[in-house]
Design a protein around this motif. Sequence first.
Motif, PDB file in Angstrom:
ATOM      1  N   VAL A 112      25.440  80.150  18.267  1.00  0.00           N
ATOM      2  CA  VAL A 112      24.972  78.852  17.762  1.00  0.00           C
ATOM      3  C   VAL A 112      23.458  78.769  17.910  1.00  0.00           C
ATOM      4  CG1 VAL A 112      25.167  76.344  17.966  1.00  0.00           C
ATOM      5  CG2 VAL A 112      27.150  77.785  18.464  1.00  0.00           C
ATOM      6  N   ILE A 113      22.785  78.323  16.847  1.00  0.00           N
ATOM      7  CA  ILE A 113      21.349  78.079  16.945  1.00  0.00           C
ATOM      8  C   ILE A 113      21.075  76.592  16.753  1.00  0.00           C
ATOM      9  CG2 ILE A 113      20.643  80.392  16.254  1.00  0.00           C
ATOM     10  CD1 ILE A 113      20.094  79.298  13.450  1.00  0.00           C
ATOM     11  N   ASN A 114      19.904  76.169  17.210  1.00  0.00           N
ATOM     12  CA  ASN A 114      19.511  74.765  17.117  1.00  0.00           C
ATOM     13  C   ASN A 114      18.244  74.619  16.281  1.00  0.00           C
ATOM     14  OD1 ASN A 114      19.615  71.862  18.105  1.00  0.00           O
ATOM     15  ND2 ASN A 114      17.557  72.449  18.773  1.00  0.00           N
ATOM     16  N   PHE A 115      18.253  73.649  15.389  1.00  0.00           N
ATOM     17  CA  PHE A 115      17.044  73.298  14.649  1.00  0.00           C
ATOM     18  C   PHE A 115      16.477  72.024  15.256  1.00  0.00           C
ATOM     19  CE2 PHE A 115      15.059  70.728  11.250  1.00  0.00           C
ATOM     20  CZ  PHE A 115      13.943  71.534  11.048  1.00  0.00           C
ATOM     21  N   GLU A 116      15.207  72.084  15.657  1.00  0.00           N
ATOM     22  CA  GLU A 116      14.557  70.972  16.355  1.00  0.00           C
ATOM     23  C   GLU A 116      13.373  70.458  15.540  1.00  0.00           C
ATOM     24  OE1 GLU A 116      12.224  70.174  20.599  1.00  0.00           O
ATOM     25  OE2 GLU A 116      12.378  72.194  19.779  1.00  0.00           O
ATOM     26  N   ASP A 148      19.359  79.364   6.541  1.00  0.00           N
ATOM     27  CA  ASP A 148      19.344  80.776   6.107  1.00  0.00           C
ATOM     28  C   ASP A 148      19.706  81.691   7.262  1.00  0.00           C
ATOM     29  OD1 ASP A 148      18.598  80.153   3.523  1.00  0.00           O
ATOM     30  OD2 ASP A 148      16.452  80.482   3.862  1.00  0.00           O
ATOM     31  N   LEU A 149      19.060  81.471   8.408  1.00  0.00           N
ATOM     32  CA  LEU A 149      19.269  82.324   9.578  1.00  0.00           C
ATOM     33  C   LEU A 149      20.697  82.209  10.091  1.00  0.00           C
ATOM     34  CD1 LEU A 149      17.801  84.243  11.542  1.00  0.00           C
ATOM     35  CD2 LEU A 149      17.181  82.234  12.912  1.00  0.00           C
ATOM     36  N   ALA A 150      21.197  80.981  10.139  1.00  0.00           N
ATOM     37  CA  ALA A 150      22.566  80.768  10.624  1.00  0.00           C
ATOM     38  C   ALA A 150      23.580  81.434   9.708  1.00  0.00           C
ATOM     39  CB  ALA A 150      22.851  79.268  10.750  1.00  0.00           C
ATOM     40  N   GLU A 151      23.374  81.322   8.416  1.00  0.00           N
ATOM     41  CA  GLU A 151      24.318  81.917   7.470  1.00  0.00           C
ATOM     42  C   GLU A 151      24.328  83.437   7.544  1.00  0.00           C
ATOM     43  OE1 GLU A 151      24.773  78.698   3.858  1.00  0.00           O
ATOM     44  OE2 GLU A 151      23.060  80.052   3.766  1.00  0.00           O
ATOM     45  N   LYS A 152      23.203  84.024   7.855  1.00  0.00           N
ATOM     46  CA  LYS A 152      23.104  85.488   7.885  1.00  0.00           C
ATOM     47  C   LYS A 152      23.532  86.091   9.213  1.00  0.00           C
ATOM     48  CE  LYS A 152      19.268  85.733   4.553  1.00  0.00           C
ATOM     49  NZ  LYS A 152      17.809  85.969   4.399  1.00  0.00           N
ATOM     50  N   GLU A 153      23.196  85.419  10.325  1.00  0.00           N
ATOM     51  CA  GLU A 153      23.327  86.091  11.619  1.00  0.00           C
ATOM     52  C   GLU A 153      24.102  85.322  12.682  1.00  0.00           C
ATOM     53  OE1 GLU A 153      19.600  87.624  13.070  1.00  0.00           O
ATOM     54  OE2 GLU A 153      18.765  87.748  11.036  1.00  0.00           O
ATOM     55  N   TYR A 154      24.443  84.056  12.421  1.00  0.00           N
ATOM     56  CA  TYR A 154      25.075  83.245  13.459  1.00  0.00           C
ATOM     57  C   TYR A 154      26.346  82.561  12.932  1.00  0.00           C
ATOM     58  CZ  TYR A 154      20.823  84.065  16.118  1.00  0.00           C
ATOM     59  OH  TYR A 154      19.794  84.673  16.797  1.00  0.00           O
ATOM     60  N   ASP A 155      26.991  81.804  13.810  1.00  0.00           N
ATOM     61  CA  ASP A 155      28.261  81.170  13.446  1.00  0.00           C
ATOM     62  C   ASP A 155      28.140  79.686  13.134  1.00  0.00           C
ATOM     63  OD1 ASP A 155      29.720  83.567  13.889  1.00  0.00           O
ATOM     64  OD2 ASP A 155      29.650  83.182  16.050  1.00  0.00           O
ATOM     65  N   ALA A 156      27.105  79.035  13.670  1.00  0.00           N
ATOM     66  CA  ALA A 156      27.004  77.585  13.492  1.00  0.00           C
ATOM     67  C   ALA A 156      25.580  77.120  13.770  1.00  0.00           C
ATOM     68  CB  ALA A 156      27.976  76.859  14.435  1.00  0.00           C
ATOM     69  N   LEU A 157      25.282  75.921  13.261  1.00  0.00           N
ATOM     70  CA  LEU A 157      23.961  75.326  13.433  1.00  0.00           C
ATOM     71  C   LEU A 157      24.087  73.915  13.996  1.00  0.00           C
ATOM     72  CD1 LEU A 157      20.836  75.199  12.870  1.00  0.00           C
ATOM     73  CD2 LEU A 157      21.424  74.342  10.581  1.00  0.00           C
ATOM     74  N   VAL A 158      23.266  73.621  15.001  1.00  0.00           N
ATOM     75  CA  VAL A 158      23.125  72.272  15.538  1.00  0.00           C
ATOM     76  C   VAL A 158      21.735  71.777  15.148  1.00  0.00           C
ATOM     77  CG1 VAL A 158      22.858  70.919  17.671  1.00  0.00           C
ATOM     78  CG2 VAL A 158      24.729  72.569  17.458  1.00  0.00           C
ATOM     79  N   ILE A 159      21.641  70.518  14.750  1.00  0.00           N
ATOM     80  CA  ILE A 159      20.342  69.890  14.491  1.00  0.00           C
ATOM     81  C   ILE A 159      20.139  68.823  15.557  1.00  0.00           C
ATOM     82  CG2 ILE A 159      18.932  68.582  12.856  1.00  0.00           C
ATOM     83  CD1 ILE A 159      20.541  69.842  10.590  1.00  0.00           C
TER      84      ILE A 159
END
Length: 802
Positions: free
Chosen positions: A499-503, A524-535
Amino acid sequence: MKRRIKHVTILGSGIMGSGIAAHFANIGVEVLLLDIVPHQLSDHEISKGLTLDNKAVRNKIATENLQKLPKASPALLYSPKFVSRITPGNFEDDLKKIKNSDWIIEVVVERLDIKKSVYEKIEEHRKPGTLISSNTSGIPIHLLIEGRSDDFKKHFAGTHFFNPVRYLPLLEIIPTPETHADIVKFYMEYGAKFLGKTTVLAKDTPAFIANRIGTFGIMNIFYLAKKLGLKVWEIDKLTGPVIGRPKSATFRTADVVGLDTLVHVANGIRDSGAESDLFKNLFELPDFVQYMIENKLLGAKTDGGFFKKIKNTDGKSEILGLNLETYQYESQSKTSFASLELTKTIEKPIERFKILIEGKDKAAAFYRHSLGALFAYASNKIPGISDEIYKIDDALRAGFGWENGPFEIWDSIGLEKGIELAKEADYEVAEWVNNMLQKDHPGFYKINEEGHRNFFDLKTKKYSNIPGQDSFIILDHIRKNKTLWHNSGSAIQDLGEGVINFEIRSKMNSIGGEVLDGLNKAIDLAEKEYDALVIANQGANFSVGANLAMILMMAVDQDWEELNMAIHYFQQSMMRIRYSSIPVVVAPHGMTLGGGCEMSLHADRVVAAAETYIGLVEFGVGVIPGGGGSKELSLRTMKEVVSDDVKTNRLRNAFMNIAMAKVATSAYEAYDMGILQKYKDVVVVNKNHQIAAAKHIALQLATQGYTQPIKEKIKVLGREALGMFYVGTDQMLAGNYISEHDKKIADKLGFVMAGGNLSEPTEVTEQYLLDLEREAFLSLCSERKTLERIQYMLQNGKPLRN
């Protein structure tokens, strides 16, 4: 055995008692609120033929205090309807009902004899194992349990809430030697998890932690004001937001709290004999405070304290300040300090202290002396009032609204410099601090490789992990090692486990091109390399909306093509949140306005802090929502499985919420407005747990097998709804409720939400509504009155009605 809190009894319905009752009701707990029985009838009751035996009369005190709750300002309830969770009663008739309670909280008058007599009655009806606590702030906790049963003592502690209970997160837990360890642990964990509090374990010492340090700080400032010849309004400028403190600063805070209340705490500390010779003189009342007490200048409760509001000779309201030498009220002169000017470009208050203490003016002298005294006092209170430094910092942040506690501020200027300031102020820091310096320990805190905060532990003389950090994520702590990308207005961090976070990190977290670039980069980054995105972010507010200055500049320059592209980019970015191939969870808190609200509207899930003030407020600057907000509320309304006439009513409600720029006063009210959805969005009471909860839900969605949504069509009503909107705005204008320009904006909003001038209900794409929305937004930006509204908002921070 797991302990569940389903029912709470509050003994005492005054300001604190009703505030505590409201907060338990906020989290879904049933509350019994009791108070004394009146001893005489009012004239109104006599005229109605009532007697002292009448139930309504006997419950009158609790009932009247309960009736004030839905009208309180600021609101104490997350939603006015939550008042139904509280039942009023009285001590004589209803105390037996405490046998049904899981927790009894005593909030009666601060007299030991009265509290003891209440406890004696409680013992007659309380079932064994029931929690029992006191909200006292001035009576030693161990004295309260004298003569009580072993079971009572085992389950008893001080639970000191701060007022207003909803907004100040501090909850001090003060056990006695007889309190069972498991009970202490429960109070600490329940307060944090369910009540959303910063729970701080305090010792049974005078004023506990927050009031002990905070009162010293205020009394020291009282003396410094006289010593340095500073006016009360000058002190408040120096001790407010510029250093990360509330706007009420020092003297206004004393007026709001009540000078008599402050003096009561100071006298309690002085008379306790707990202060050393080094500090006890500061708890003696200065001459001007004694004068104010004698002359009933107590603050807001007496219409005059350190400040007094009057009507001047021009008939305008003016706030005068008390001259501490003459005791006369005078007009506030313009306040300017060279030291403050040097910090204007520094956004974070914690980074300003190094500069503020180096100046040559009165302001710098004030900071050197006040901070030096504070550092000396706080260090000398360990281990007296707390064994750990982080508890003192937690208590001041949560109880007094400080952005940073004493030891955090000390770290920001350096250990050695802090010792110098204490000496300059004629104080000595505790010996353990000098020992830290000799042993080359860099400061009171440091961040370890896992992103957890460590504190200097006096017991081990080493850095130890602050307990409880596993349940929350602090972005400041992971920024150094976990930042994957950043630009001037945003950043992306790795939260772990895919999971990555956009701040958002722009000024006031406004949304402009750099933020949208970052958002699209994160997706873009989440779709290519991760499973989910938190804002998510941990600023004061999630986002105040779009960058108005940028919109104004383009509109004034009549660069319509550029503005059209900017709005289109915003819309498409919101649609990427909705239709990305990975789950996106948005975590709003504080002010979540305009574009910040639209981000939330398009998320797969929202994990909102309870204290989220969210809404589409674009009307206030003369436009309609341009990032999909109008489209989304229309879509939600028309998707509801209800009759067409009900849909029309719901559409009208959504229209009115936007047209009135209505903002939810809590996340729970956002449910009622349709901004949050009960079947999928969640509310977190403790904001510290919000990002961790958002990450958990994002992972859950990914683990369950998230599939990118298919774009859907929306049924719009066309002329059927358009006629309704136009008739409504005509009537509002005719009744002088709105201006001509308000009507123009509202008609354009109605056109969008109706789907345009279609002859019959029709299915359209989301893009169709987005195009209508963008066209309306652009046309309004060409209006002079809209530009006046935007400019006024940028200059004054409030809407212009023209």
